[in-house]
Design an enzyme around this catalytic site. Structure first.
Site, short mmCIF file in Angstrom:
data_model
loop_
_atom_site.label_atom_id
_atom_site.label_comp_id
_atom_site.label_asym_id
_atom_site.label_seq_id
_atom_site.Cartn_x
_atom_site.Cartn_y
_atom_site.Cartn_z
CB SER A 14 -0.99 0.00 1.17
OG SER A 14 -0.33 0.20 2.39
CG ASN A 15 3.57 2.74 2.94
OD1 ASN A 15 3.34 3.92 3.19
ND2 ASN A 15 3.38 1.77 3.84
CG HIS A 110 9.55 1.66 11.97
ND1 HIS A 110 9.70 0.29 11.88
CD2 HIS A 110 9.27 1.93 13.28
CE1 HIS A 110 9.53 -0.23 13.07
NE2 HIS A 110 9.27 0.73 13.94
C1 GRF Z 1 3.95 -0.55 6.78
O1 GRF Z 1 3.28 -0.48 8.01
C2 GRF Z 1 5.35 0.00 6.90
O2 GRF Z 1 5.44 1.04 7.84
C3 GRF Z 1 6.13 -1.20 7.38
O3 GRF Z 1 5.57 -2.28 6.69
C4 GRF Z 1 4.22 -1.99 6.35
C5 GRF Z 1 4.09 -2.16 4.87
O4 GRF Z 1 2.76 -2.01 4.43
N1 GRF Z 1 7.54 -1.02 7.12
P1 GRF Z 1 2.44 -1.96 2.87
O5 GRF Z 1 3.00 -3.24 2.26
O6 GRF Z 1 3.11 -0.74 2.32
O7 GRF Z 1 0.96 -1.90 2.79
#
Ligand code: GRF
Length: 204
Positions: A14-15, A110
């Site tokens: 999702s990021n 993070h």
């Molecule tokens: C997020 O909570 C990020 O902070 C951590 O891993 C998770 C990844 O989520 N490092 P996504 O795959 O980006 O949805």
């Protein structure tokens, strides 16, 4: 020329999608040159393929070691002409050799207000500790675990009824704002680091 991003992910992505959307909407001047996953089945990798982006699945070979997997990742990033590496839920600690090969050009997100609660299970750590505020941190990657200079943080209030799922969901909303915001600061290039303190330089 806009910066070429390499995204490294292991999960849902999702990021990565938030970064992609920021680029599509003109909020971030960059292009995603390659999406790499150490997990061939990662949902984020499938989404990248659907979007028509270049992708690479680079798992550790059954008889191979971590160094070999990392070397293949670095080679793929170099071949794609990547300038900046964005860790987006990439569940591996990078070796010092990897960090040196993209020195101060690797960014991570993070889900806590670092330096509190680094490493795994940041939400559970925050809830067990009983802090009333948590959030997310986007930082440059150094050789430690979640220790590099901080670029952007966004805070989230912890409510009495929160569990890991509800807290993670509210922090994730802020992550999706923080990551593009941090990248646009970094890619603008007018910044400095003194000690471990990141700051923007005034406009010329
Ligand atoms: C997020 O909570 C990020 O902070 C951590 O891993 C998770 C990844 O989520 N490092 P996504 O795959 O980006 O949805």
């Amino acid at each position: 020329m806009s910066a070429r991003l390499g995204i490294l992910l292991s999960g849902r992505g999702s990021n990565f999608l938030a970064i992609h959307q920021a680029i599509e909407e003109g909020r971030l001047s960059a292009r995603i040159a390659l999406v790499v996953s150490n997990r061939p089945q990662a949902a984020g990798l499938a989404k990248a393929r659907e979007l028509g982006l270049a992708t690479a699945a680079i798992p550790q070979a059954p008889d191979g070691d971590r160094a070999d997997q990392e070397e293949r990742v670095v080679a793929a990033l170099r071949q794609a002409g990547v300038d900046w590496v964005c860790l987006a839920g990439y569940m591996r600690l990078l070796s010092p050799a990897f960090v040196r090969s993209f020195s101060r050009r690797i960014v991570n997100i993070h889900p806590s207000l670092l330096p509190s609660f680094p490493g795994l299970d940041a939400h559970g750590q925050a809830l067990r500790h009983g802090v009333r505020v948590s959030g997310c941190t986007v930082h440059l990657v150094d050789e430690g675990m979640d220790t590099g200079p901080i670029v952007v943080q966004r805070a989230v209030t912890i409510e009495d009824g929160d569990d890991e799922a509800s807290l993670a969901a509210r922090i994730l909303e802020q992550e999706h704002r923080a990551y593009p915001e941090a990248l646009s600061r970094l890619l603008a290039g007018r910044w400095k680091i003194e000690g471990r303190r990141f700051s923007m330089l005034p406009e010329a």
